[in-house]
Enzyme design. Sequence first.
Site, PDB file in Angstrom:
ATOM      1  N   THR A 130      28.804  45.595  43.804  1.00  0.00           N
ATOM      2  CA  THR A 130      29.598  44.439  43.437  1.00  0.00           C
ATOM      3  C   THR A 130      29.360  42.946  43.729  1.00  0.00           C
ATOM      4  OG1 THR A 130      31.819  43.638  43.605  1.00  0.00           O
ATOM      5  CG2 THR A 130      31.335  44.912  45.153  1.00  0.00           C
ATOM      6  N   ASP A 131      29.662  41.922  43.022  1.00  0.00           N
ATOM      7  CA  ASP A 131      29.483  40.779  43.495  1.00  0.00           C
ATOM      8  C   ASP A 131      30.287  40.092  44.689  1.00  0.00           C
ATOM      9  OD1 ASP A 131      31.693  40.623  42.127  1.00  0.00           O
ATOM     10  OD2 ASP A 131      30.959  38.948  40.701  1.00  0.00           O
ATOM     11  N   GLU A 132      31.242  41.076  44.932  1.00  0.00           N
ATOM     12  CA  GLU A 132      32.388  40.544  45.926  1.00  0.00           C
ATOM     13  C   GLU A 132      31.624  40.622  47.237  1.00  0.00           C
ATOM     14  OE1 GLU A 132      36.309  42.163  45.368  1.00  0.00           O
ATOM     15  OE2 GLU A 132      35.929  42.167  43.260  1.00  0.00           O
ATOM     16  N   TYR A 155      37.672  46.070  51.226  1.00  0.00           N
ATOM     17  CA  TYR A 155      36.855  46.657  49.992  1.00  0.00           C
ATOM     18  C   TYR A 155      35.584  46.165  50.045  1.00  0.00           C
ATOM     19  CZ  TYR A 155      34.718  47.049  45.312  1.00  0.00           C
ATOM     20  OH  TYR A 155      33.953  47.125  44.052  1.00  0.00           O
TER      21      TYR A 155
HETATM   22  P1  NAD Z   1      37.050  53.645  39.849  1.00  0.00           P
HETATM   23  O1  NAD Z   1      37.875  53.447  41.138  1.00  0.00           O
HETATM   24  O2  NAD Z   1      37.579  53.443  38.560  1.00  0.00           O
HETATM   25  O3  NAD Z   1      36.380  54.890  39.958  1.00  0.00           O
HETATM   26  C1  NAD Z   1      35.695  55.614  41.322  1.00  0.00           C
HETATM   27  C2  NAD Z   1      35.403  57.154  41.014  1.00  0.00           C
HETATM   28  O4  NAD Z   1      34.794  57.507  42.269  1.00  0.00           O
HETATM   29  C3  NAD Z   1      36.684  57.845  40.605  1.00  0.00           C
HETATM   30  O5  NAD Z   1      36.454  58.660  39.510  1.00  0.00           O
HETATM   31  C4  NAD Z   1      37.137  58.790  41.913  1.00  0.00           C
HETATM   32  O6  NAD Z   1      37.694  59.927  41.697  1.00  0.00           O
HETATM   33  C5  NAD Z   1      35.673  58.793  42.594  1.00  0.00           C
HETATM   34  N1  NAD Z   1      35.847  58.946  43.935  1.00  0.00           N
HETATM   35  C6  NAD Z   1      36.310  58.215  44.995  1.00  0.00           C
HETATM   36  N2  NAD Z   1      36.193  58.790  46.181  1.00  0.00           N
HETATM   37  C7  NAD Z   1      35.330  59.732  46.130  1.00  0.00           C
HETATM   38  C8  NAD Z   1      34.875  60.598  46.978  1.00  0.00           C
HETATM   39  N3  NAD Z   1      35.323  60.371  48.472  1.00  0.00           N
HETATM   40  N4  NAD Z   1      34.078  61.448  46.519  1.00  0.00           N
HETATM   41  C9  NAD Z   1      33.530  61.506  45.387  1.00  0.00           C
HETATM   42  N5  NAD Z   1      34.458  60.700  44.468  1.00  0.00           N
HETATM   43  C10 NAD Z   1      35.011  59.824  44.597  1.00  0.00           C
HETATM   44  O7  NAD Z   1      35.964  52.730  40.138  1.00  0.00           O
HETATM   45  P2  NAD Z   1      35.032  51.811  39.071  1.00  0.00           P
HETATM   46  O8  NAD Z   1      35.757  50.418  38.653  1.00  0.00           O
HETATM   47  O9  NAD Z   1      34.695  52.729  38.097  1.00  0.00           O
HETATM   48  O10 NAD Z   1      33.723  51.303  40.131  1.00  0.00           O
HETATM   49  C11 NAD Z   1      32.755  52.168  40.169  1.00  0.00           C
HETATM   50  C12 NAD Z   1      31.648  51.452  41.261  1.00  0.00           C
HETATM   51  O11 NAD Z   1      31.149  50.221  40.466  1.00  0.00           O
HETATM   52  C13 NAD Z   1      32.229  51.421  42.451  1.00  0.00           C
HETATM   53  O12 NAD Z   1      30.993  51.671  43.360  1.00  0.00           O
HETATM   54  C14 NAD Z   1      32.498  50.025  42.274  1.00  0.00           C
HETATM   55  O13 NAD Z   1      32.337  49.463  43.719  1.00  0.00           O
HETATM   56  C15 NAD Z   1      31.603  49.211  41.487  1.00  0.00           C
HETATM   57  N6  NAD Z   1      31.818  47.991  40.502  1.00  0.00           N
HETATM   58  C16 NAD Z   1      32.958  47.982  40.056  1.00  0.00           C
HETATM   59  C17 NAD Z   1      33.297  46.724  39.537  1.00  0.00           C
HETATM   60  C18 NAD Z   1      34.569  46.657  38.554  1.00  0.00           C
HETATM   61  O14 NAD Z   1      34.833  45.489  37.967  1.00  0.00           O
HETATM   62  N7  NAD Z   1      35.318  47.754  38.356  1.00  0.00           N
HETATM   63  C19 NAD Z   1      32.524  45.625  39.608  1.00  0.00           C
HETATM   64  C20 NAD Z   1      31.164  45.872  39.942  1.00  0.00           C
HETATM   65  C21 NAD Z   1      30.881  47.099  40.658  1.00  0.00           C
HETATM   66  P1  TYD Z   2      41.327  42.650  40.269  1.00  0.00           P
HETATM   67  O1  TYD Z   2      41.256  43.074  38.756  1.00  0.00           O
HETATM   68  O2  TYD Z   2      42.277  43.308  40.973  1.00  0.00           O
HETATM   69  O3  TYD Z   2      39.744  42.354  40.488  1.00  0.00           O
HETATM   70  P2  TYD Z   2      39.011  41.663  41.837  1.00  0.00           P
HETATM   71  O4  TYD Z   2      40.179  41.570  42.997  1.00  0.00           O
HETATM   72  O5  TYD Z   2      37.931  42.843  42.238  1.00  0.00           O
HETATM   73  O6  TYD Z   2      38.338  40.593  41.250  1.00  0.00           O
HETATM   74  O7  TYD Z   2      41.816  41.041  40.192  1.00  0.00           O
HETATM   75  C1  TYD Z   2      41.268  40.151  39.261  1.00  0.00           C
HETATM   76  C2  TYD Z   2      41.970  38.657  39.702  1.00  0.00           C
HETATM   77  O8  TYD Z   2      43.372  38.810  39.186  1.00  0.00           O
HETATM   78  C3  TYD Z   2      41.829  38.462  41.095  1.00  0.00           C
HETATM   79  O9  TYD Z   2      41.946  37.145  41.293  1.00  0.00           O
HETATM   80  C4  TYD Z   2      43.418  38.935  41.489  1.00  0.00           C
HETATM   81  C5  TYD Z   2      44.277  38.619  40.360  1.00  0.00           C
HETATM   82  N1  TYD Z   2      45.255  39.596  40.222  1.00  0.00           N
HETATM   83  C6  TYD Z   2      46.589  39.130  39.945  1.00  0.00           C
HETATM   84  O10 TYD Z   2      46.818  37.775  40.041  1.00  0.00           O
HETATM   85  N2  TYD Z   2      47.572  39.854  39.747  1.00  0.00           N
HETATM   86  C7  TYD Z   2      47.617  41.483  39.913  1.00  0.00           C
HETATM   87  O11 TYD Z   2      48.536  42.167  39.920  1.00  0.00           O
HETATM   88  C8  TYD Z   2      46.191  41.848  39.954  1.00  0.00           C
HETATM   89  C9  TYD Z   2      45.919  43.366  40.331  1.00  0.00           C
HETATM   90  C10 TYD Z   2      45.012  40.794  40.217  1.00  0.00           C
END
Ligand code: NAD
Ligand code: TYD
Length: 347
Positions: A130-132, A155
Amino acid sequence: MNLLITGGAGFIGSHVVRRFVQNYPNYHIYNLDALTYAGNLENLKDIEDFPNYHFIKGDIVDEPFINDLFVKIDFDGVIHLAAESHVDRSIEDPLAFVRTNVIGTVNLLNAAKKLWSNSYVKKRFYHVSTDEVYGSLGKEGLFTETSLYNPNSPYSASKASSDHFVRAYGETYGLPFGISNCSNNYGPYHFPEKLIPLFINNIIERKSLPVYGDGKYTRDWLFVEDHAMAIDLVFHKGKNHETYNIGGFNEWQNIDLVKLLCKVMDKKLNRREGESEKLIAYVKDRPGHDLRYAIDASKINKELGWKPSVTFEEGLERTVDWYLSNSEWLNHVTSGDYKEYYKKMYS
Ligand code: NAD
Ligand code: TYD
Protein backbone atom coordinates in the site's frame (compact mmCIF):
# COMPACT_ATOMS: atom_id res chain seq x y z
CA MET A 1 2.57 -22.58 -13.96
CA ASN A 2 1.43 -23.23 -10.39
CA LEU A 3 0.55 -19.84 -8.97
CA LEU A 4 -0.27 -19.24 -5.30
CA ILE A 5 -2.48 -16.22 -4.64
CA THR A 6 -2.94 -15.46 -0.93
CA GLY A 7 -5.98 -13.53 0.29
CA GLY A 8 -7.89 -14.35 -2.90
CA ALA A 9 -11.26 -14.38 -1.12
CA GLY A 10 -10.91 -10.73 -0.09
CA PHE A 11 -11.74 -7.57 -1.99
CA ILE A 12 -8.72 -7.05 -4.27
CA GLY A 13 -7.64 -10.69 -4.14
CA SER A 14 -10.94 -11.87 -5.63
CA HIS A 15 -10.50 -9.55 -8.61
CA VAL A 16 -6.92 -10.78 -9.09
CA VAL A 17 -7.97 -14.45 -8.85
CA ARG A 18 -10.82 -13.91 -11.32
CA ARG A 19 -8.54 -12.14 -13.80
CA PHE A 20 -5.85 -14.85 -13.67
CA VAL A 21 -8.31 -17.79 -13.77
CA GLN A 22 -10.07 -16.32 -16.81
CA ASN A 23 -7.04 -14.99 -18.70
CA TYR A 24 -4.57 -17.81 -18.07
CA PRO A 25 -6.33 -21.16 -18.57
CA ASN A 26 -2.94 -22.91 -18.61
CA TYR A 27 -2.05 -21.74 -15.09
CA HIS A 28 -3.18 -23.56 -11.99
CA ILE A 29 -4.39 -20.85 -9.63
CA TYR A 30 -4.29 -21.77 -5.94
CA ASN A 31 -6.23 -19.34 -3.76
CA LEU A 32 -5.04 -19.62 -0.15
CA ASP A 33 -7.28 -17.79 2.30
CA ALA A 34 -8.10 -18.12 6.01
CA LEU A 35 -11.62 -16.75 5.39
CA THR A 36 -11.48 -14.15 8.16
CA TYR A 37 -14.38 -11.68 8.46
CA ALA A 38 -13.02 -10.07 5.25
CA GLY A 39 -12.76 -13.26 3.20
CA ASN A 40 -15.85 -14.47 1.40
CA LEU A 41 -16.11 -17.27 -1.16
CA GLU A 42 -19.28 -15.63 -2.51
CA ASN A 43 -16.86 -13.15 -4.13
CA LEU A 44 -15.70 -15.94 -6.48
CA LYS A 45 -18.97 -17.79 -7.22
CA ASP A 46 -18.68 -17.12 -10.96
CA ILE A 47 -15.31 -18.85 -11.35
CA GLU A 48 -15.32 -21.51 -8.62
CA ASP A 49 -16.02 -24.33 -11.12
CA PHE A 50 -13.23 -23.42 -13.55
CA PRO A 51 -10.86 -26.41 -13.87
CA ASN A 52 -7.76 -24.26 -13.28
CA TYR A 53 -9.08 -22.82 -9.97
CA HIS A 54 -8.29 -24.41 -6.61
CA PHE A 55 -9.25 -23.11 -3.17
CA ILE A 56 -7.20 -23.91 -0.07
CA LYS A 57 -8.44 -22.80 3.34
CA GLY A 58 -5.50 -21.99 5.59
CA ASP A 59 -3.72 -19.42 7.72
CA ILE A 60 -0.40 -17.92 6.58
CA VAL A 61 0.57 -17.54 10.25
CA ASP A 62 0.55 -21.37 10.59
CA GLU A 63 4.21 -22.15 9.83
CA PRO A 64 4.04 -25.99 9.53
CA PHE A 65 0.98 -25.70 7.29
CA ILE A 66 2.72 -23.20 4.98
CA ASN A 67 5.90 -25.32 4.80
CA ASP A 68 3.86 -28.47 3.98
CA LEU A 69 1.96 -26.61 1.30
CA PHE A 70 5.16 -25.52 -0.45
CA VAL A 71 6.45 -29.12 -0.27
CA LYS A 72 3.20 -30.53 -1.69
CA ILE A 73 2.86 -28.01 -4.53
CA ASP A 74 5.80 -26.78 -6.55
CA PHE A 75 4.72 -23.14 -6.86
CA ASP A 76 6.31 -21.13 -9.66
CA GLY A 77 5.10 -17.85 -8.26
CA VAL A 78 3.34 -16.22 -5.33
CA ILE A 79 1.13 -13.15 -5.42
CA HIS A 80 0.74 -12.25 -1.76
CA LEU A 81 -2.33 -10.21 -0.83
CA ALA A 82 -3.50 -11.83 2.42
CA ALA A 83 -3.49 -9.20 5.13
CA GLU A 84 -5.40 -7.46 7.84
CA SER A 85 -6.28 -4.34 5.88
CA HIS A 86 -8.37 -1.85 7.87
CA VAL A 87 -6.69 1.08 9.64
CA ASP A 88 -9.46 1.51 12.25
CA ARG A 89 -9.23 -2.17 13.26
CA SER A 90 -5.44 -1.84 13.53
CA ILE A 91 -5.89 0.96 16.07
CA GLU A 92 -8.05 -1.40 18.19
CA ASP A 93 -5.86 -4.53 17.83
CA PRO A 94 -2.32 -3.92 16.47
CA LEU A 95 -1.09 -7.44 17.27
CA ALA A 96 -3.52 -9.04 14.84
CA PHE A 97 -1.77 -6.95 12.17
CA VAL A 98 1.70 -8.00 13.33
CA ARG A 99 0.63 -11.66 13.20
CA THR A 100 -0.83 -11.76 9.71
CA ASN A 101 1.01 -8.96 7.93
CA VAL A 102 4.48 -9.49 9.40
CA ILE A 103 4.74 -13.08 10.68
CA GLY A 104 2.48 -14.46 7.93
CA THR A 105 4.60 -12.76 5.26
CA VAL A 106 7.86 -14.04 6.79
CA ASN A 107 6.42 -17.59 6.91
CA LEU A 108 5.73 -17.40 3.17
CA LEU A 109 9.20 -15.96 2.51
CA ASN A 110 10.86 -18.73 4.53
CA ALA A 111 8.95 -21.46 2.70
CA ALA A 112 9.81 -19.91 -0.68
CA LYS A 113 13.48 -19.52 0.28
CA LYS A 114 13.70 -23.13 1.47
CA LEU A 115 11.94 -24.76 -1.47
CA TRP A 116 13.05 -22.47 -4.27
CA SER A 117 16.74 -21.89 -3.60
CA ASN A 118 17.87 -24.28 -6.39
CA SER A 119 15.56 -22.80 -8.98
CA TYR A 120 15.39 -19.07 -8.20
CA VAL A 121 15.62 -17.99 -11.87
CA LYS A 122 12.21 -19.46 -12.65
CA LYS A 123 10.43 -18.15 -9.54
CA ARG A 124 8.81 -14.92 -8.43
CA PHE A 125 7.54 -13.69 -5.04
CA TYR A 126 5.26 -10.70 -5.57
CA HIS A 127 4.15 -8.73 -2.53
CA VAL A 128 1.10 -6.47 -2.86
CA SER A 129 1.40 -3.44 -0.62
CA THR A 130 0.00 0.00 0.00
CA ASP A 131 0.99 3.64 -0.42
CA GLU A 132 0.23 4.11 3.30
CA VAL A 133 3.77 2.88 4.11
CA TYR A 134 5.03 6.32 2.99
CA GLY A 135 3.03 8.11 5.68
CA SER A 136 1.29 11.37 4.91
CA LEU A 137 1.86 14.03 2.26
CA GLY A 138 1.29 17.71 2.94
CA LYS A 139 -0.78 19.75 0.48
CA GLU A 140 1.82 19.32 -2.30
CA GLY A 141 3.84 16.48 -3.80
CA LEU A 142 3.36 12.83 -4.75
CA PHE A 143 4.71 9.51 -3.44
CA THR A 144 7.37 8.01 -5.71
CA GLU A 145 9.16 4.66 -5.44
CA THR A 146 12.00 6.42 -3.60
CA SER A 147 9.85 8.24 -1.03
CA LEU A 148 10.93 7.49 2.55
CA TYR A 149 8.93 4.98 4.57
CA ASN A 150 7.17 6.84 7.36
CA PRO A 151 4.13 4.78 8.47
CA ASN A 152 1.74 6.35 10.98
CA SER A 153 -0.85 3.67 11.78
CA PRO A 154 -0.35 0.15 13.12
CA TYR A 155 -1.71 -1.08 9.75
CA SER A 156 0.80 0.87 7.69
CA ALA A 157 3.62 0.02 10.11
CA SER A 158 2.86 -3.69 9.67
CA LYS A 159 2.74 -3.35 5.86
CA ALA A 160 5.98 -1.34 5.88
CA SER A 161 7.58 -4.09 7.95
CA SER A 162 6.42 -6.78 5.51
CA ASP A 163 7.79 -4.76 2.56
CA HIS A 164 11.16 -4.53 4.33
CA PHE A 165 11.23 -8.29 4.95
CA VAL A 166 10.50 -9.02 1.29
CA ARG A 167 13.31 -6.69 0.17
CA ALA A 168 15.66 -8.14 2.79
CA TYR A 169 15.03 -11.71 1.55
CA GLY A 170 15.88 -10.48 -1.93
CA GLU A 171 19.11 -8.81 -0.85
CA THR A 172 20.23 -11.41 1.71
CA TYR A 173 19.13 -14.70 0.16
CA GLY A 174 18.69 -13.73 -3.49
CA LEU A 175 14.94 -14.42 -3.47
CA PRO A 176 13.43 -13.03 -6.69
CA PHE A 177 10.78 -10.52 -5.67
CA GLY A 178 8.57 -7.63 -6.77
CA ILE A 179 6.61 -5.17 -4.65
CA SER A 180 3.87 -2.75 -5.60
CA ASN A 181 2.46 0.05 -3.47
CA CYS A 182 -1.04 1.07 -4.48
CA SER A 183 -3.42 3.86 -3.52
CA ASN A 184 -6.99 3.39 -2.19
CA ASN A 185 -9.06 0.95 -4.23
CA TYR A 186 -12.84 0.92 -4.67
CA GLY A 187 -15.30 -1.28 -6.58
CA PRO A 188 -17.48 -4.40 -6.27
CA TYR A 189 -16.96 -6.86 -3.36
CA HIS A 190 -15.43 -4.15 -1.11
CA PHE A 191 -16.18 -4.95 2.53
CA PRO A 192 -18.41 -2.20 4.03
CA GLU A 193 -15.96 -1.13 6.72
CA LYS A 194 -14.04 1.09 4.26
CA LEU A 195 -15.31 4.55 3.32
CA ILE A 196 -17.06 4.00 -0.03
CA PRO A 197 -18.94 0.70 0.59
CA LEU A 198 -19.76 1.71 4.19
CA PHE A 199 -21.35 4.93 2.97
CA ILE A 200 -23.19 3.18 0.10
CA ASN A 201 -24.70 0.77 2.62
CA ASN A 202 -25.59 3.57 5.05
CA ILE A 203 -27.23 5.64 2.31
CA ILE A 204 -29.33 2.62 1.27
CA GLU A 205 -30.38 2.18 4.91
CA ARG A 206 -30.76 5.96 5.50
CA LYS A 207 -28.20 5.78 8.32
CA SER A 208 -25.87 8.66 9.16
CA LEU A 209 -22.60 9.07 7.22
CA PRO A 210 -19.78 9.42 9.77
CA VAL A 211 -17.17 11.76 8.23
CA TYR A 212 -14.03 11.83 10.37
CA GLY A 213 -12.73 15.24 11.49
CA ASP A 214 -13.32 18.08 9.04
CA GLY A 215 -13.58 15.75 6.02
CA LYS A 216 -10.66 17.47 4.31
CA TYR A 217 -8.46 14.36 4.21
CA THR A 218 -7.42 13.38 0.70
CA ARG A 219 -7.11 9.97 -0.95
CA ASP A 220 -6.16 8.91 -4.50
CA TRP A 221 -8.86 6.46 -5.67
CA LEU A 222 -8.35 3.61 -8.16
CA PHE A 223 -10.95 1.22 -9.59
CA VAL A 224 -10.08 -2.26 -8.33
CA GLU A 225 -10.04 -3.90 -11.79
CA ASP A 226 -7.35 -1.43 -12.85
CA HIS A 227 -5.30 -2.51 -9.84
CA ALA A 228 -5.75 -6.17 -10.85
CA MET A 229 -4.57 -5.26 -14.38
CA ALA A 230 -1.47 -3.56 -12.90
CA ILE A 231 -0.75 -6.61 -10.70
CA ASP A 232 -0.94 -8.84 -13.79
CA LEU A 233 1.58 -6.61 -15.61
CA VAL A 234 4.00 -6.29 -12.67
CA PHE A 235 3.87 -10.05 -12.04
CA HIS A 236 4.65 -10.93 -15.67
CA LYS A 237 6.79 -8.01 -16.82
CA GLY A 238 8.01 -6.11 -13.77
CA LYS A 239 11.75 -6.05 -13.14
CA ASN A 240 13.20 -8.32 -10.48
CA HIS A 241 13.94 -6.62 -7.10
CA GLU A 242 11.92 -3.52 -8.05
CA THR A 243 9.03 -1.60 -6.59
CA TYR A 244 6.18 -0.07 -8.62
CA ASN A 245 3.79 2.60 -7.37
CA ILE A 246 0.20 2.25 -8.63
CA GLY A 247 -2.36 5.04 -8.38
CA GLY A 248 -5.39 6.54 -10.00
CA PHE A 249 -4.17 10.12 -10.68
CA ASN A 250 -7.46 10.80 -8.95
CA GLU A 251 -7.37 12.79 -5.71
CA TRP A 252 -10.51 13.55 -3.75
CA GLN A 253 -11.08 15.21 -0.40
CA ASN A 254 -13.33 12.86 1.58
CA ILE A 255 -16.15 15.38 1.90
CA ASP A 256 -16.26 16.08 -1.87
CA LEU A 257 -16.25 12.37 -2.62
CA VAL A 258 -19.07 11.76 -0.12
CA LYS A 259 -21.16 14.55 -1.65
CA LEU A 260 -20.66 13.10 -5.16
CA LEU A 261 -21.61 9.64 -3.87
CA CYS A 262 -24.77 11.10 -2.27
CA LYS A 263 -25.72 12.69 -5.59
CA VAL A 264 -25.20 9.47 -7.56
CA MET A 265 -27.14 7.45 -4.98
CA ASP A 266 -30.07 9.91 -4.87
CA LYS A 267 -30.46 9.51 -8.62
CA LYS A 268 -30.17 5.71 -8.58
CA LEU A 269 -32.58 5.37 -5.66
CA ASN A 270 -35.06 7.89 -7.07
CA ARG A 271 -34.69 10.07 -4.00
CA ARG A 272 -34.98 13.86 -3.95
CA GLU A 273 -31.72 15.65 -4.81
CA GLY A 274 -29.92 16.54 -1.57
CA GLU A 275 -31.71 13.90 0.51
CA SER A 276 -28.65 11.72 1.20
CA GLU A 277 -26.38 14.70 1.92
CA LYS A 278 -28.55 15.39 4.96
CA LEU A 279 -27.19 12.13 6.43
CA ILE A 280 -23.64 13.53 6.64
CA ALA A 281 -22.44 13.76 10.26
CA TYR A 282 -18.99 15.03 11.24
CA VAL A 283 -17.63 12.75 13.95
CA LYS A 284 -14.52 12.45 16.11
CA ASP A 285 -11.35 12.16 14.03
CA ARG A 286 -9.32 8.96 13.59
CA PRO A 287 -6.13 9.13 15.74
CA GLY A 288 -2.97 9.56 13.63
CA HIS A 289 -5.14 10.29 10.56
CA ASP A 290 -2.93 10.77 7.47
CA LEU A 291 -3.80 14.05 5.73
CA ARG A 292 -3.14 13.11 2.14
CA TYR A 293 -2.04 10.21 -0.08
CA ALA A 294 -1.29 10.65 -3.79
CA ILE A 295 0.75 8.47 -6.09
CA ASP A 296 3.14 9.27 -8.90
CA ALA A 297 2.49 6.26 -11.15
CA SER A 298 4.79 7.35 -13.97
CA LYS A 299 7.26 4.46 -13.53
CA ILE A 300 4.67 1.72 -14.15
CA ASN A 301 3.24 3.85 -16.94
CA LYS A 302 6.57 4.31 -18.72
CA GLU A 303 8.03 0.83 -18.10
CA LEU A 304 4.95 -1.35 -18.41
CA GLY A 305 2.49 0.87 -20.27
CA TRP A 306 -0.11 0.75 -17.47
CA LYS A 307 -2.68 3.47 -16.90
CA PRO A 308 -6.14 3.45 -15.33
CA SER A 309 -8.83 2.48 -17.85
CA VAL A 310 -11.85 3.69 -15.89
CA THR A 311 -12.64 7.29 -14.95
CA PHE A 312 -13.74 7.93 -11.37
CA GLU A 313 -17.27 8.95 -12.38
CA GLU A 314 -17.63 5.74 -14.44
CA GLY A 315 -16.08 3.54 -11.73
CA LEU A 316 -18.21 5.03 -8.98
CA GLU A 317 -21.40 4.55 -10.98
CA ARG A 318 -20.44 0.93 -11.77
CA THR A 319 -19.71 0.37 -8.08
CA VAL A 320 -23.03 1.84 -6.92
CA ASP A 321 -24.90 -0.22 -9.57
CA TRP A 322 -23.13 -3.36 -8.37
CA TYR A 323 -24.11 -2.79 -4.72
CA LEU A 324 -27.71 -2.00 -5.65
CA SER A 325 -28.05 -5.18 -7.68
CA ASN A 326 -26.23 -7.40 -5.16
CA SER A 327 -28.31 -6.79 -2.05
CA GLU A 328 -28.05 -10.45 -1.07
CA TRP A 329 -24.22 -10.18 -0.88
CA LEU A 330 -24.53 -6.94 1.07
CA ASN A 331 -27.08 -8.43 3.49
CA HIS A 332 -24.85 -11.45 4.15
CA VAL A 333 -21.72 -9.41 4.93
CA THR A 334 -23.56 -6.86 7.09
CA SER A 335 -25.33 -9.40 9.30
CA GLY A 336 -23.84 -11.12 12.36
CA ASP A 337 -20.39 -9.89 13.47
CA TYR A 338 -20.60 -6.76 11.34
CA LYS A 339 -23.39 -5.39 13.52
CA GLU A 340 -21.16 -5.74 16.61
CA TYR A 341 -18.24 -4.09 14.78
CA TYR A 342 -20.44 -1.19 13.71
CA LYS A 343 -21.78 -0.65 17.22
CA LYS A 344 -18.29 -0.71 18.72
CA MET A 345 -16.78 1.72 16.20
CA TYR A 346 -19.62 4.15 15.60
CA SER A 347 -22.02 4.26 18.53
P1 NAD B 1 -9.29 -7.55 2.46
O1 NAD B 1 -9.27 -7.27 3.92
O2 NAD B 1 -10.54 -7.31 1.68
O3 NAD B 1 -8.89 -9.07 2.20
C1 NAD B 1 -7.86 -9.72 2.88
C2 NAD B 1 -7.99 -11.22 2.63
O4 NAD B 1 -6.91 -11.87 3.32
C3 NAD B 1 -9.30 -11.83 3.15
O5 NAD B 1 -9.83 -12.71 2.20
C4 NAD B 1 -8.86 -12.57 4.41
O6 NAD B 1 -9.67 -13.71 4.69
C5 NAD B 1 -7.44 -12.98 4.04
N1 NAD B 1 -6.60 -13.19 5.23
C6 NAD B 1 -6.48 -12.35 6.31
N2 NAD B 1 -5.65 -12.89 7.22
C7 NAD B 1 -5.23 -14.07 6.70
C8 NAD B 1 -4.35 -15.08 7.16
N3 NAD B 1 -3.74 -14.98 8.37
N4 NAD B 1 -4.10 -16.15 6.37
C9 NAD B 1 -4.70 -16.27 5.16
N5 NAD B 1 -5.56 -15.34 4.68
C10 NAD B 1 -5.82 -14.26 5.44
O7 NAD B 1 -8.06 -6.73 1.86
P2 NAD B 1 -7.93 -5.99 0.45
O8 NAD B 1 -8.49 -4.63 0.57
O9 NAD B 1 -8.42 -6.90 -0.61
O10 NAD B 1 -6.35 -5.86 0.37
C11 NAD B 1 -5.56 -6.90 -0.19
C12 NAD B 1 -4.10 -6.50 -0.12
O11 NAD B 1 -3.88 -5.29 -0.85
C13 NAD B 1 -3.60 -6.23 1.30
O12 NAD B 1 -2.30 -6.74 1.42
C14 NAD B 1 -3.61 -4.72 1.41
O13 NAD B 1 -2.63 -4.27 2.32
C15 NAD B 1 -3.29 -4.32 -0.01
N6 NAD B 1 -3.83 -3.01 -0.45
C16 NAD B 1 -5.13 -2.70 -0.26
C17 NAD B 1 -5.63 -1.47 -0.72
C18 NAD B 1 -7.10 -1.09 -0.57
O14 NAD B 1 -7.47 0.04 -0.90
N7 NAD B 1 -7.97 -1.98 -0.12
C19 NAD B 1 -4.77 -0.57 -1.36
C20 NAD B 1 -3.43 -0.93 -1.54
C21 NAD B 1 -2.98 -2.16 -1.09
P1 TYD C 1 -10.62 4.02 4.51
O1 TYD C 1 -11.60 3.57 3.49
O2 TYD C 1 -10.67 3.39 5.88
O3 TYD C 1 -9.17 3.86 3.87
P2 TYD C 1 -7.72 4.38 4.40
O4 TYD C 1 -7.84 4.79 5.82
O5 TYD C 1 -6.90 3.14 4.26
O6 TYD C 1 -7.33 5.49 3.49
O7 TYD C 1 -10.77 5.59 4.72
C1 TYD C 1 -10.66 6.48 3.62
C2 TYD C 1 -10.79 7.88 4.17
O8 TYD C 1 -12.12 8.07 4.70
C3 TYD C 1 -9.86 8.16 5.34
O9 TYD C 1 -9.42 9.52 5.27
C4 TYD C 1 -10.72 7.97 6.57
C5 TYD C 1 -12.10 8.40 6.08
N1 TYD C 1 -13.25 7.72 6.74
C6 TYD C 1 -14.28 8.47 7.30
O10 TYD C 1 -14.27 9.73 7.25
N2 TYD C 1 -15.33 7.82 7.89
C7 TYD C 1 -15.38 6.46 7.96
O11 TYD C 1 -16.36 5.90 8.55
C8 TYD C 1 -14.32 5.70 7.37
C9 TYD C 1 -14.34 4.20 7.42
C10 TYD C 1 -13.28 6.37 6.76
